[in-house]
Enzyme design. Structure first.
Site, short mmCIF file in Angstrom:
data_model
loop_
_atom_site.label_atom_id
_atom_site.label_comp_id
_atom_site.label_asym_id
_atom_site.label_seq_id
_atom_site.Cartn_x
_atom_site.Cartn_y
_atom_site.Cartn_z
N ARG A 1 47.98 33.69 23.25
CA ARG A 1 48.29 35.30 22.59
C ARG A 1 47.11 35.99 22.54
NH1 ARG A 1 51.60 33.58 25.69
NH2 ARG A 1 54.27 34.05 25.67
N SER B 1 59.64 38.10 22.76
CA SER B 1 58.82 37.49 21.88
C SER B 1 58.57 38.26 20.81
CB SER B 1 58.21 35.85 22.26
OG SER B 1 58.74 35.12 23.51
N GLU C 1 53.73 38.35 17.30
CA GLU C 1 53.42 38.86 18.77
C GLU C 1 53.32 40.36 18.70
OE1 GLU C 1 54.61 39.07 22.72
OE2 GLU C 1 54.47 36.01 21.99
N1 EPU Z 1 64.62 26.94 21.52
C1 EPU Z 1 65.40 27.16 20.36
N2 EPU Z 1 66.10 27.86 19.79
C2 EPU Z 1 65.57 28.53 20.63
C3 EPU Z 1 64.54 29.40 21.37
C4 EPU Z 1 63.85 28.04 21.79
O1 EPU Z 1 65.72 25.84 19.82
O2 EPU Z 1 66.68 30.01 19.76
C5 EPU Z 1 64.11 25.70 21.78
C6 EPU Z 1 63.65 25.04 22.77
O3 EPU Z 1 65.58 24.37 23.22
C7 EPU Z 1 62.86 24.45 23.44
C8 EPU Z 1 61.70 24.98 23.15
O4 EPU Z 1 62.52 26.28 21.78
O5 EPU Z 1 62.89 23.44 23.32
C9 EPU Z 1 61.02 26.49 23.58
O6 EPU Z 1 61.95 27.50 24.22
P1 EPU Z 1 61.36 28.62 25.67
O7 EPU Z 1 60.39 27.71 26.38
O8 EPU Z 1 62.74 28.83 25.50
O9 EPU Z 1 60.31 29.11 24.99
P2 EPU Z 1 59.44 29.87 23.66
O10 EPU Z 1 58.04 29.13 23.40
O11 EPU Z 1 60.61 30.20 23.14
C10 EPU Z 1 57.59 30.83 24.79
C11 EPU Z 1 57.18 32.20 25.13
C12 EPU Z 1 58.32 32.92 26.51
C13 EPU Z 1 57.81 32.81 27.73
C14 EPU Z 1 58.72 30.77 27.34
C15 EPU Z 1 58.31 29.98 28.45
C16 EPU Z 1 55.41 32.83 23.06
C17 EPU Z 1 55.86 33.06 21.89
N3 EPU Z 1 56.96 32.60 24.26
O12 EPU Z 1 59.01 31.28 24.21
O13 EPU Z 1 57.42 34.41 26.33
O14 EPU Z 1 58.55 33.28 28.10
O15 EPU Z 1 57.97 29.96 26.14
O16 EPU Z 1 57.47 30.10 28.63
O17 EPU Z 1 54.74 31.81 23.30
C18 EPU Z 1 56.92 36.35 24.74
O18 EPU Z 1 56.04 36.58 24.81
O19 EPU Z 1 57.63 37.64 25.03
C19 EPU Z 1 57.82 35.99 25.52
C20 EPU Z 1 59.42 35.60 27.01
#
Ligand code: EPU
Length: 339
Positions: free
Chosen positions: A164, A239, A335
């Site tokens: 990012r 995010s 972010e």
């Molecule tokens: N999780 C939770 N609770 C929640 C959300 C997530 O426990 O409410 C856990 C999930 O179970 C999982 C882990 O956190 O084990 C990761 O969750 P997820 O795959 O949804 O991805 P994220 O890390 O929360 C990132 C990006 C997203 C992108 C997703 C998928 C960042 C800041 N965000 O989110 O990007 O879509 O991975 O690759 O890196 C964005 O930047 O706007 C965005 C949506």
């Protein structure tokens, strides 16, 4: 080019925050932008370039010049049997570009389907999702310098991409306008990235055994639509925070208390932990405070339930920051760009 005063920004930011900009201008071509850099209003004002407005939170009226980027157009620069170089003007909608490429069987950005925003915004924060970052397909980025109005080109390496992060977010912040991005995409032997758990699971559910870039794109669209709110229905900016990277020692300490904490390896022996998980552990998931809240399916996404002010969302973000800091001693960083 047409300059206006006191323009509402409500429909130009995906949080749907009702603020105004002292000055406003829509730019449709690179030449119009160069022309704008020579105007007194541009030189005198604080300038903000808005693409899709999908990564900003306005907490007050903007006392400067908002430039809306509508510089459209996609052009094939060159191609071989294996790959294609595509120059995309910065005002093109990112997801439309992904769909266009998938339809033409050009691979590399299918995992980045349905990310809101424009092409010009993509390299700034090196957008990423489901195991792919846009840095992997960026050949070069063309910019116009605010001060001189001159065109400069940055190679992939010169963009200094990170998670990012890029040079455009750091050294060149508020100094340049991205006019186009050149992507290198594959025409055959696509390198499909289906390693991300949710993609593999979804493809299985869709009964797809030999995925194509089209099916990966479909799977990503399905996952995102189920998890992330549609900003036209519920204002949000994806995010809100970055996933923090912490030291091994701190991680082990947290893991003792929370053995199921999700985590991923990061650079310099750091450990990346999902901010969404941390926020959920603090009890924020699905919480609503007046018009602002935390999305029920993904705690990393803050939402505007209707007429929230930017200040209200900002306050909620501050409260979340404090809880995570108190419970885990981790300082989250937004972010989203806050104005
Ligand atoms: N999780 C939770 N609770 C929640 C959300 C997530 O426990 O409410 C856990 C999930 O179970 C999982 C882990 O956190 O084990 C990761 O969750 P997820 O795959 O949804 O991805 P994220 O890390 O929360 C990132 C990006 C997203 C992108 C997703 C998928 C960042 C800041 N965000 O989110 O990007 O879509 O991975 O690759 O890196 C964005 O930047 O706007 C965005 C949506």
């Amino acid at each position: 080019m047409h300059l206006e005063k006191n323009v509402s920004l409500k429909s130009f930011n995906t949080f749907g925050i009702d603020v105004t900009s002292d000055n406003y201008c829509e730019v449709r071509t690179r030449e119009e932008f160069i022309e704008l850099t020579h105007t007194p209003v541009f030189k005198a004002e604080k300038n903000l370039i808005l693409g899709g407005g999908s990564n900003v939170l306005f907490t007050k009226n903007f006392d400067g010049l908002v430039i809306r980027n509508s510089n459209k157009g996609i052009e094939i620069i060159s191609e071989t049997d294996h790959d294609i170089l595509l120059r995309v003007n910065s005002g093109e909608v990112w997801h439309n570009t992904v769909l266009f490429c998938v339809k033409n069987n050009w691979g590399g950005i299918e995992n980045l389907s349905l990310i809101p925003g424009t092409i010009g915004a993509a390299p700034i924060q090196n957008i990423g999702a489901y195991g792919v970052e846009v840095r992997e397909v960026i050949e070069k980025v063309e910019v116009i310098e605010f001060e001189s109005g001159e065109i400069r080109t940055f190679t992939n390496k010169e963009c200094e991409f990170g998670y990012r992060e890029s040079i455009f977010k750091r050294k060149l912040k508020e100094k340049i306008f991205i006019s186009s991005v050149t992507l290198r995409l594959s025409k055959k032997n696509h390198k499909l990235n289906t390693s991300y758990g949710a993609i593999a699971e979804t493809l299985l559910k869709m009964n797809i055994v030999s995925p194509t870039i089209q099916s990966v794109s479909d799977a990503v669209i399905k996952i995102r639509s189920e998890k992330l709110p549609d900003f036209t229905q519920l204002g949000n900016a994806g995010s809100f925070f970055k996933n923090p990277e912490i030291g091994q020692e701190q991680f082990e300490k947290i893991k003792k208390e929370f053995p199921s904490i999700p985590h991923y390896p990061a650079a310099n022996q750091q450990v990346k932990v999902p901010a969404g998980w941390l926020i959920e552990q603090c009890g924020w998931k699905g919480k609503r405070i007046n018009n602002a809240g935390v999305h029920a399916q993904q705690a990393l996404v803050l939402v505007n339930f209707g007429n929230a002010s930017g200040e209200e969302i900002f306050q909620l973000a501050q409260n979340i920051l404090s809880s995570v800091k108190e419970k885990f001693s981790i300082a989250l960083t937004p972010e989203v760009n806050i104005f």
